[in-house]
Design an enzyme around this catalytic site. Structure first.
Site, PDB file in Angstrom:
ATOM      1  N   SER A 107       7.096  11.177  -6.036  1.00 58.57           N
ATOM      2  CA  SER A 107       6.306  12.376  -5.792  1.00 58.57           C
ATOM      3  C   SER A 107       5.028  12.364  -6.632  1.00 58.57           C
ATOM      4  O   SER A 107       5.082  12.159  -7.843  1.00 58.57           O
ATOM      5  CB  SER A 107       7.152  13.612  -6.127  1.00 58.57           C
ATOM      6  OG  SER A 107       6.390  14.740  -5.931  1.00 58.57           O
ATOM      7  N   GLY A 108       3.915  12.554  -6.007  1.00 57.31           N
ATOM      8  CA  GLY A 108       2.627  12.585  -6.714  1.00 57.31           C
ATOM      9  C   GLY A 108       1.973  11.228  -6.798  1.00 57.31           C
ATOM     10  O   GLY A 108       0.915  11.091  -7.406  1.00 57.31           O
ATOM     11  N   THR A 112       0.588  10.964   0.594  1.00 56.98           N
ATOM     12  CA  THR A 112      -0.078  11.788   1.612  1.00 56.98           C
ATOM     13  C   THR A 112      -1.556  11.427   1.694  1.00 56.98           C
ATOM     14  O   THR A 112      -2.112  11.293   2.778  1.00 56.98           O
ATOM     15  CB  THR A 112       0.116  13.272   1.274  1.00 56.98           C
ATOM     16  OG1 THR A 112       1.510  13.505   1.167  1.00 56.98           O
ATOM     17  CG2 THR A 112      -0.459  14.175   2.334  1.00 56.98           C
ATOM     18  N   ASN A 157       3.487  17.449  -8.643  1.00 54.16           N
ATOM     19  CA  ASN A 157       2.338  17.288  -7.738  1.00 54.16           C
ATOM     20  C   ASN A 157       1.884  18.670  -7.268  1.00 54.16           C
ATOM     21  O   ASN A 157       2.694  19.468  -6.824  1.00 54.16           O
ATOM     22  CB  ASN A 157       2.801  16.430  -6.535  1.00 54.16           C
ATOM     23  CG  ASN A 157       1.659  16.161  -5.570  1.00 54.16           C
ATOM     24  OD1 ASN A 157       0.538  16.621  -5.773  1.00 54.16           O
ATOM     25  ND2 ASN A 157       1.958  15.423  -4.524  1.00 54.16           N
ATOM     26  N   SER A 160       2.517  18.889  -3.224  1.00 54.81           N
ATOM     27  CA  SER A 160       3.645  18.027  -2.914  1.00 54.81           C
ATOM     28  C   SER A 160       4.172  18.310  -1.510  1.00 54.81           C
ATOM     29  O   SER A 160       4.361  19.467  -1.123  1.00 54.81           O
ATOM     30  CB  SER A 160       4.741  18.286  -3.950  1.00 54.81           C
ATOM     31  OG  SER A 160       5.825  17.472  -3.668  1.00 54.81           O
ATOM     32  N   SER A 161       4.380  17.214  -0.746  1.00 53.60           N
ATOM     33  CA  SER A 161       4.924  17.394   0.606  1.00 53.60           C
ATOM     34  C   SER A 161       6.383  17.766   0.465  1.00 53.60           C
ATOM     35  O   SER A 161       7.154  17.031  -0.146  1.00 53.60           O
ATOM     36  CB  SER A 161       4.816  16.098   1.396  1.00 53.60           C
ATOM     37  OG  SER A 161       3.544  15.556   1.251  1.00 53.60           O
ATOM     38  N   GLY A 387       8.479  11.738  -1.791  1.00 54.87           N
ATOM     39  CA  GLY A 387       8.773  10.625  -2.698  1.00 54.87           C
ATOM     40  C   GLY A 387      10.078  10.837  -3.443  1.00 54.87           C
ATOM     41  O   GLY A 387      10.644  11.933  -3.446  1.00 54.87           O
ATOM     42  N   GLU A 389      12.546  11.732  -6.167  1.00 54.09           N
ATOM     43  CA  GLU A 389      12.387  12.845  -7.119  1.00 54.09           C
ATOM     44  C   GLU A 389      13.520  12.864  -8.123  1.00 54.09           C
ATOM     45  O   GLU A 389      14.687  12.732  -7.753  1.00 54.09           O
ATOM     46  CB  GLU A 389      12.412  14.180  -6.365  1.00 54.09           C
ATOM     47  CG  GLU A 389      11.093  14.521  -5.747  1.00 54.09           C
ATOM     48  CD  GLU A 389      11.114  15.852  -5.015  1.00 54.09           C
ATOM     49  OE1 GLU A 389      10.052  16.293  -4.580  1.00 54.09           O
ATOM     50  OE2 GLU A 389      12.205  16.446  -4.875  1.00 54.09           O
TER      51      GLU A 389
HETATM   52  N1  LIG Z   1      -6.804   7.912  -3.484  1.00 56.54           N
HETATM   53  C1  LIG Z   1      -6.846   9.012  -4.200  1.00 56.54           C
HETATM   54  N2  LIG Z   1      -8.026   9.429  -4.724  1.00 56.54           N
HETATM   55  C2  LIG Z   1      -8.107  10.540  -5.448  1.00 56.54           C
HETATM   56  N3  LIG Z   1      -7.052  11.318  -5.740  1.00 56.54           N
HETATM   57  C3  LIG Z   1      -5.833  10.961  -5.272  1.00 56.54           C
HETATM   58  C4  LIG Z   1      -5.682   9.807  -4.455  1.00 56.54           C
HETATM   59  N4  LIG Z   1      -4.377   9.727  -4.129  1.00 56.54           N
HETATM   60  C5  LIG Z   1      -3.775  10.802  -4.690  1.00 56.54           C
HETATM   61  N5  LIG Z   1      -4.642  11.549  -5.375  1.00 56.54           N
HETATM   62  C6  LIG Z   1      -4.372  12.781  -6.114  1.00 56.54           C
HETATM   63  O1  LIG Z   1      -2.984  12.848  -6.376  1.00 56.54           O
HETATM   64  C7  LIG Z   1      -2.435  14.044  -5.811  1.00 56.54           C
HETATM   65  C8  LIG Z   1      -1.063  13.781  -5.253  1.00 56.54           C
HETATM   66  O2  LIG Z   1      -1.157  12.939  -4.151  1.00 56.54           O
HETATM   67  P1  LIG Z   1      -0.241  13.092  -2.884  1.00 56.54           P
HETATM   68  O3  LIG Z   1      -0.105  14.479  -2.517  1.00 56.54           O
HETATM   69  O4  LIG Z   1      -0.744  12.143  -1.880  1.00 56.54           O
HETATM   70  O5  LIG Z   1       1.153  12.629  -3.436  1.00 56.54           O
HETATM   71  P2  LIG Z   1       2.441  12.306  -2.634  1.00 56.54           P
HETATM   72  O6  LIG Z   1       2.832  10.930  -2.956  1.00 56.54           O
HETATM   73  O7  LIG Z   1       2.262  12.655  -1.220  1.00 56.54           O
HETATM   74  O8  LIG Z   1       3.492  13.299  -3.323  1.00 56.54           O
HETATM   75  P3  LIG Z   1       4.690  14.058  -2.687  1.00 56.54           P
HETATM   76  O9  LIG Z   1       5.772  13.095  -2.497  1.00 56.54           O
HETATM   77  O10 LIG Z   1       5.010  15.088  -3.681  1.00 56.54           O
HETATM   78  O11 LIG Z   1       4.182  14.632  -1.416  1.00 56.54           O
HETATM   79  C9  LIG Z   1      -3.398  14.485  -4.762  1.00 56.54           C
HETATM   80  O12 LIG Z   1      -3.362  15.875  -4.620  1.00 56.54           O
HETATM   81  C10 LIG Z   1      -4.731  14.017  -5.341  1.00 56.54           C
HETATM   82  O13 LIG Z   1      -5.204  14.962  -6.269  1.00 56.54           O
HETATM   83 MG   LIG Z   2       2.896  14.077   0.008  1.00 57.46          MG
END
Ligand SMILES: Nc1ncnc2c1ncn2[C@@H]1O[C@H](COP(=O)(O)OP(=O)(O)OP(=O)(O)O)[C@@H](O)[C@H]1O
Ligand SMILES: [Mg+2]
Length: 1137
Positions: A107-108, A112, A157, A160-161, A387, A389
């Protein structure tokens, strides 16, 4: 081996971990750190992309970058997610292979964001056009909508999705997107009613309250203040860097683009508001006579508002929170709910409502973005699932999420590690086995149908009797005790008895990514996911179409007594489907890594990264890649692709494909260690060898293209030449024809000219002859016409004479006939008279006979008496009738009743005359002396002027006022008045006509008993005074003018200057008064009134004729007077005056 650019150029650290030297965990982490520090967040392991979350925006996602990576080979440029997206898209488009992009990480870690980057890249490079752009926009805009409803801030996050998402994007054969299908996996719905410390509910609640207009909030009966809602945790309501209000606008806009109707958006917001309202409903206990507590709603206001929003009856919902109906086969049992159960029911309803709304949103988006059913679509799936957790307290949701990640890890292992190794063995390539951890054993622990944790949980949920989380844990402790990855304090395995990190109500699973401690509490409930039927029925009854759709089981017509499948079962089923789907596609991996736990940029925590590298199995991945071959391909497609590089294989290789590839490799002098021949495939060790082949192929293709171009151009030029030649012949033929035509036309026109001259001459000659002939004919015609004319006239005269004779005869005949007819008429009349006379005599005779007959019946003289009586009655009736129909007393009323009987004719008209005389007498008797004098004057005026002067008619209706100047009262004329010796009978302003030029001067005209006085109008000074005896006559015209001449006695003192010619508007009155006064004056004679349009007046010594003529009506209808000469003064009177 030459490659124009390579990922080796300007490389920071090592771009592809396969090239890392020496390969160890430390060097791996150091390489990642080194690259991360230099903003290189992407690193390859062969074709797998490792993505480090930078936690800040980097300038590497610009449109220029998209162009840079477009249509470039995967290893040509420095590692980037775009390279992977490009590779996947091109394989899909050019090689017709369905693709899936698997994005994993905790997660994070940035899954996404990575999925969005892949989608935006594909959208940027695929086809363009109005329809395609609309599809792209809808696909991209589905993200903000789903993120608003399915994402939330967690401690790990901020976005977070909280659901799993798999999106299939469908393309046509050209690679243009056609649409897509989104699958969602288990939304973490417990978050709706409760959030862990430091976390928030789903974004949409905060976005709605912050971003909606006051009007919208009023409609939804909401308050902007978060603290008013129990379901919104307060400690982290605002998130740094998140603008909820702006995001709300983005979401609404995105919904519109995706295709939501305005009323659908409104319905969705109403349900979101309803969830918030639901959270505010609180219960209180109410004791019942059986000693049990029954729940009652504490404050019904929120319930009321919620019911208004959803169109539900308040009593129905209120009852559903206090009672529960259990149906079993034929029986229905109604039990009361205590306060705890009511809260449970409320939360269950809120969770169900929200999660069903979320699923509906996904279905609705799918409806909008679905591709038209066509033959075959190419598909690119993008998987962004929650992700892995590990929280302080992990429950059913984390268990499910982590199970899903286990499955993904397994598919990764299967497709990359195991598949790879198995392929080498299968192909007979020399290979040393590499050890890796296969997590199939953990997947089995969870999903095994007989003794897997999910199966046991289901079993426990479905089992009759008391079922609690403890009984479930007991079951696990018994059945999974021996499992290597299951740990529990009370399990049969004694090794955890003293493990104090393991509480009694928990169990621990050693996941591939680490150990996770799960609290058993809530597992049974969450798996059951029970919603009381009364509540679903209440929701179905709502007058809200969306709500009805969400709770179809509430339809009383479709009561289903079967238990719905458990949450765990559903999830396992959908994950199974997903895995099967992924296995049919070509996988592309993005492994996301989180550099630190603080969501901060520039911080790289070695231990955290190391942990992720380990559980993601990245080291094993590198080792397998290094030991193996970078590229493999079946012999046939390989030969087909590269056969143009060798003369022996080009254009056709007749032997087996493998031999062809061997000849090809030998011919290209590729070093032997760079490739191996398998049973059906050739394996290329190094990517560079592949690039070398590709580059040679590209050059060769260029040469071939040049050759094709050359032949084509030659063919084109020859065809062109032949065409030109053919055209030239055609043009020449046409030209010759044209020249001959012109020559022929010239000769023809010359001939025509000569011909025309000759014909002209002949024609003129002929014309002359014809003209002469015509003249002769005309002369003959004229002569004959004259002769015929004479003949005709003579004949006419004869005929006329004849006609006259005939007419005379006719007239005589007519006269004779007339005389005859009149005679006949007279005879007939005479005959008729005679007949009439006979009839009358006959009638008289008959009457006489009858009278004689009947006389004997009457007494003597009775007839006369009857006659007299009848006459009397008629007279009486006549007079009485006359009495009631008498006309008015006005002498001018001409009406008189109509005569009733003919014999009263004389009486009737005599009575009328008598009546008129009588009413005239009556009328006159009412006159006063003055009025009598006035009427006498008027009578005299009538005698003098009636029918003699035209002015008279207009004077009849004017009363004779006499003193128009009010001379006795007006102080202005006081002096003049006192100069008068007698009473003034008439005072008026008249116009005195100048004797010399005929112009008028205003003078006061006074008449007394003895004299006429003329005085100046302004000063009142007496200008002339004429004693009445000096006045002989007055002359006036017959016309409608006011001129009169006072003629004086010759030789009298007044006549020195001559007669006076005056004009007045009151001429009739003046003359009448003069006549009367003159008649009564002592020694004056009767005054003559001479009425004529021409009379003589004496001006000094001249006798001047005053002549009245009728003039045209000009100068405003005024009478003009002009002295024409010594003898004539002309007065012009307009005819209308
Ligand atoms: N390529 C990137 N460039 C800039 N910031 C990023 C990038 N990837 C992720 N982030 C930052 O990290 C944060 C978390 O990313 P994201 O929501 O994609 O995580 P995730 O893996 O989908 O988590 P979860 O499993 O909780 O959904 C985003 O809100 C953003 O601020
Ligand atoms: Mg996500």
């Amino acid at each position: 081996m030459e490659v124009k650019t390579s990922l080796l150029d300007n490389m920071i650290g090592v771009g592809d971990m396969v090239l890392l030297e020496p390969l160890s965990e430390d060097s791996f982490i150091a390489n990642l750190r080194n690259r991360f520090d230099h903003n290189e967040i992407y690193t390859y392991i062969g074709s797998v992309v490792i993505s480090m979350n930078p936690y800040r925006s980097l300038p590497i996602f610009t449109p220029e970058k998209v162009e840079e990576y477009r249509n470039r080979n995967f290893y040509e440029l420095s590692p980037h997610i775009y390279a992977l997206a490009d590779e996947a898209y091109r394989s899909l488009r050019d090689q017709d292979k369905d693709q899936c992009i698997l994005i994993t990480g905790e997660s994070g870690a940035g899954k996404t964001e990575a999925s969005k980057l892949v989608m935006s890249y594909v959208a940027a490079v695929c086809g363009k056009g109005q329809e395609v752009n609309k599809v792209k926009e809808q696909l991209l805009q589905s993200n903000p909508v789903l993120e608003a409803f399915g994402n939330a801030k967690t401690v790990r996050n901020d976005n977070s999705s909280r659901f799993g998402k798999y999106m299939d994007i469908e393309f046509d054969f050209k690679g243009d997107p056609l649409g897509g299908v989104i699958s969602n996996y288990l939304l973490e719905k417990s978050r709706v009613v409760k959030q862990p410390r430091g976390e928030r509910n789903f974004h949409i609640f905060y976005q709605l309250l912050s971003g909606a207009s006051d009007d919208t909030l009023k409609k939804l009966k909401l308050d902007r203040d978060f603290s008013k809602y129990n379901y919104l945790s307060l400690d982290s309501a605002a998130v740094n860097g998140l603008d909820d209000a702006a995001n709300f606008r983005t979401v609404r806009n995105a919904m519109q683009i995706v295709g939501f109707m305005e009323d659908e958006v409104q319905s969705v917001l109403e349900l979101v508001a309803a969830v918030l309202k639901l959270g505010n409903i609180e219960f209180k206990p109410e004791s019942r006579c059986n000693g049990n507590d029954e729940s009652r709603i504490r404050d019904k206001n929120d319930l009321k508002e919620m019911c208004e929003l959803l169109g539900t009856e308040q009593t129905v919902l209120e009852r559903a929170f206090s009672y529960r109906t259990v149906e079993a086969k034929q029986e229905k049992v109604c039990t009361t709910l205590n306060v705890a159960q009511a809260y449970y029911a409320r939360d269950a309803l809120a969770k169900n409502l929200y999660s069903r709304l979320f699923s509906w949103l996904v279905t609705r988006i799918n409806e909008s973005i679905k591709a038209a059913p066509k033959s075959r679509h190419k598909v690119m799936g993008v998987l962004d699932i929650y992700g892995f957790e590990i929280f302080e307290e992990n429950s059913f949701e984390q268990f499910i999420i982590n199970y899903c990640n286990e499955k993904l890890q397994q598919i990764f292992i299967e497709l990359t590690l195991r598949e790879e190794q198995e392929e080498y063995v299968r192909e007979g390539i020399e290979w040393t086995n590499i050890e890796y951890f296969n997590n199939a054993i953990i997947c089995d622990l969870i999903e095994n149908h007989q003794n897997g944790i999910l199966a046991m949980l289901d079993e426990e949920c479905l089992r009759p009797g008391t079922v609690t989380d403890e009984t479930f844990l007991d079951k696990l402790n018994t059945i999974c005790a021996e499992h290597l990855h299951f740990e529990s304090r009370l399990s049969k395995s004694s090794k955890f008895l003293t493990d104090h990190s393991l509480p009694h109500n928990c169990f621990r699973i050693q996941h591939y990514a680490g150990k996770v401690l799960y609290r058993a509490e809530g597992f049974v409930d969450k798996n059951n996911d029970l919603l009381y039927r009364d509540l679903s029925q209440a929701m179905y009854k709502a007058n809200h179409s969306l709500m009805k759709q969400l709770f179809p089981e509430g339809n009383p017509a479709k009561v289903n007594l079967k238990r719905p499948p458990t949450a765990g079962f559903q999830f396992r089923h959908s994950v199974g489907t997903l895995m099967r789907n992924l296995q049919t596609k070509n996988p592309n991996y993005i492994r996301c890594i989180k550099p630190n736990d603080k969501k901060a940029s520039h911080i790289f925590t070695d231990s955290l990264v190391c942990h992720q590298v380990r559980y993601l199995g990245l080291m094993e991945n590198v080792r397998v890649r290094r030991a193996g071959y970078a590229f493999r391909q079946a012999y046939e497609p390989c030969l087909e692709r590269y056969k143009m590089l060798c003369k022996r294989t080009w254009p056709h290789w007749r032997g087996p494909a493998r031999e062809g590839v061997e000849v090809l490799m030998a011919d290209l002098t590729v070093p032997a260690e760079e490739f191996s021949y398998g049973r059906s495939k050739v394996f290329i060790r190094n990517p560079r060898t592949l690039f070398f082949l590709e580059e040679r192929r590209r050059q060769c293709l260029q040469d071939l293209a040049t050759l094709i171009q050359k032949i084509y151009r030659g063919w084109k030029c020859r065809s062109h030449f032949l065409l030109l030649k053919k055209s030239q012949i055609v043009v020449a033929a046409w030209y010759r024809r044209y020249a001959q035509q012109n020559k022929y036309k010239r000769i023809k026109s010359a001939t025509t000219v000569v011909q025309s001259y000759t014909r002209g001459w002949q024609a003129r000659k002929l014309l002359r002859e014809l003209k002469y002939q015509k003249r002769c004919e005309e002369a003959v015609t004229t002569i004959s016409a004259y002769w015929h004319g004479t003949q005709a006239r003579m004949e006419l005269r004869r005929l006329k004479q004849e006609a006259r004779n005939i007419h005379a005869v006719t007239v005589i005949w007519a006269y004779w006939q007339g005389t005859k007819a009149r005679r006949e008429l007279r005879r007939l009349k005479e005959e008729a008279r005679r007949k009439h006379a006979v009839a009358v005599i006959w009638a008289y005779w008959k009457g006489l006979k009858v009278r004689r007959e009947y006389r004997k019946f009457f007494r003597a003289n009775a007839g006369k008496k009857i006659y007299n009586f009848t006459i009397q009655r008629i007279m009486q009736k006549y007079f009485l009738g006359l009495k009631s129909t008498m006309p008015s007393m006005s002498p001018i009323d001409k009406s008189w009743p109509v005569k009733p009987y003919l014999f009263l004719d004389g009486v009737h008209s005599e009575l009328r005359r008598i009546f008129h005389l009588w009413r005239c007498t009556k009328y006159r008797s009412e006159f006063t002396e003055e009025k009598k004098a006035v009427f006498e004057e008027k009578l005299e005026a009538s005698e003098i002027f009636k029918d003699k002067k035209a002015l008279y008619a207009s004077s009849v209706s004017q009363p004779f006022m006499g003193d128009y100047l009010e001379i006795s009262k007006n102080p202005k004329y006081q002096k003049l008045n006192s100069a008068m010796d007698e009473k003034v009978l008439l005072a008026d302003v008249v116009n005195k006509i100048n004797r010399a030029n005929g112009k008028g001067t205003a003078r006061i005209f006074l008449l007394t008993k003895n004299s006429v006085v003329l005085a100046d109008q302004k000063t009142g000074q007496v200008k002339a005074s004429v004693p009445l005896p000096d006045l002989t006559s007055v002359s006036v015209s017959t016309q409608s003018d006011g001129f009169f001449a006072l003629k004086l006695k010759e030789g009298s003192a007044s006549a020195i200057k001559g007669d006076f010619l005056l004009s007045s508007e009151h001429l009739i009155e003046i003359i009448t008064k003069l006549h009367r006064t003159g008649a009564t004056a002592a020694d004056s004679e009767q005054l003559n009134i001479d009425i004529s349009d021409e009379f003589l007046v004496q001006f000094k010594h001249d006798k001047v004729c005053v002549k009245f003529i009728q003039g045209a009506p000009k100068n405003g209808n005024s009478v003009s007077c002009k002295r024409k000469n010594n003898r004539l003064l002309e007065v012009s009177v307009p005819s209308t005056v």
